[in-house]
Scaffold this active site. Structure first.
Site, mmCIF file in Angstrom:
data_model
loop_
_atom_site.group_PDB
_atom_site.id
_atom_site.type_symbol
_atom_site.label_atom_id
_atom_site.label_comp_id
_atom_site.label_asym_id
_atom_site.label_seq_id
_atom_site.Cartn_x
_atom_site.Cartn_y
_atom_site.Cartn_z
ATOM 1 N N LEU A 58 0.855 -1.181 0.000
ATOM 2 C CA LEU A 58 0.000 0.000 0.000
ATOM 3 C C LEU A 58 0.892 1.232 0.000
ATOM 4 O O LEU A 58 1.579 1.492 0.986
ATOM 5 C CB LEU A 58 -0.888 0.037 1.246
ATOM 6 C CG LEU A 58 -1.995 -0.988 1.385
ATOM 7 C CD1 LEU A 58 -1.464 -2.385 1.637
ATOM 8 C CD2 LEU A 58 -2.926 -0.579 2.503
ATOM 9 N N ILE A 115 0.793 -4.688 8.313
ATOM 10 C CA ILE A 115 2.220 -4.531 8.554
ATOM 11 C C ILE A 115 2.631 -3.076 8.358
ATOM 12 O O ILE A 115 2.400 -2.500 7.296
ATOM 13 C CB ILE A 115 3.034 -5.439 7.608
ATOM 14 C CG1 ILE A 115 2.604 -6.899 7.784
ATOM 15 C CG2 ILE A 115 4.530 -5.270 7.853
ATOM 16 C CD1 ILE A 115 3.189 -7.843 6.758
ATOM 17 N N GLY A 145 2.354 4.629 4.203
ATOM 18 C CA GLY A 145 2.791 3.474 3.418
ATOM 19 C C GLY A 145 2.931 2.211 4.253
ATOM 20 O O GLY A 145 3.425 2.260 5.368
ATOM 21 N N SER A 146 2.487 1.080 3.721
ATOM 22 C CA SER A 146 2.465 -0.137 4.518
ATOM 23 C C SER A 146 2.287 -1.359 3.630
ATOM 24 O O SER A 146 2.386 -1.282 2.416
ATOM 25 C CB SER A 146 1.336 -0.042 5.541
ATOM 26 O OG SER A 146 0.147 0.348 4.895
ATOM 27 N N ARG A 147 1.951 -2.480 4.271
ATOM 28 C CA ARG A 147 1.802 -3.745 3.567
ATOM 29 C C ARG A 147 0.733 -4.578 4.265
ATOM 30 O O ARG A 147 0.574 -4.505 5.484
ATOM 31 C CB ARG A 147 3.161 -4.462 3.626
ATOM 32 C CG ARG A 147 3.189 -5.862 3.111
ATOM 33 C CD ARG A 147 4.612 -6.404 3.226
ATOM 34 N NE ARG A 147 4.643 -7.811 2.957
ATOM 35 C CZ ARG A 147 5.703 -8.440 2.487
ATOM 36 N NH1 ARG A 147 6.815 -7.774 2.249
ATOM 37 N NH2 ARG A 147 5.673 -9.724 2.265
#
Length: 184
Positions: A58, A115, A145-147
């Protein structure tokens, strides 16, 4: 001088947007918990047996509201402190700060991880263990920002591959073999 605060306000309103989504119907469908780019699909061994992991990055331009991949009951939620590696780095799946959520419904168990990334410093999860949840229902968000990683059963038929963009709650990631749902 009022321009900078106004621009920041517009950015934050845009960043924390939460659009309505049409949730696919159909037995056995597993939807994306977040918007972003599929960066990896792999098979792996877990303490609970073989699974397939779908990793979604993301960026700061994606919607960061997270949704449940399946309908069912939340059976586990575990927060893990960790690092803030770049979310594109495969090591972030194990080493970064994360919230690990397991949902069980209709004989299927799906685990997803919120995450934190390089910029993300806050994971929000708004549900409780034991609570019922619908497919595509909002469960929280990851700020900046991430996952998101999704662990699906080994026998699930993947409907995405690396390089595909997905939308939280609306894009089908996988389907269980007996599923009779539409592809996304």
């Amino acid at each position: 001088m009022a321009l900078i605060p106004a621009l920041l306000a517009v950015f934050f309103l845009w960043f924390f947007r939460d659009p309505e989504r049409v949730i696919p119907s159909g037995e056995g469908l597993i939807v994306s918990p977040g918007d972003g780019l599929v960066t990896e699909t792999i098979r792996l061994e877990t303490p609970d047996g073989p699974r397939q992991r779908i990793s979604i990055f993301l960026s700061v331009f994606d919607v960061h509201v997270n949704r449940s991949p399946i309908a069912g009951t939340i059976t586990a939620v575990r927060y893990q402190k960790g690092k803030y590696l770049n979310a594109m780095n495969p090591a972030s799946a194990d080493q970064n700060e994360q919230n690990i959520v397991t949902v069980r419904g209709n004989g299927v168990e799906v685990t997803f991880k919120q995450i934190a990334g390089l910029l993300a410093r806050r994971i929000v999860f708004t549900r409780d263990v034991g609570g019922a949840i619908g497919r595509g229902e909002r469960v929280g968000l990851i700020k900046f920002g991430s996952r998101v990683d999704v662990l699906v059963p080994a026998e699930a038929e993947l409907r995405v591959k690396p390089g595909v963009r997905v939308r939280g709650g609306a894009s089908v990631l996988a389907a269980m073999p007996a599923a009779d749902g539409a592809r996304s």
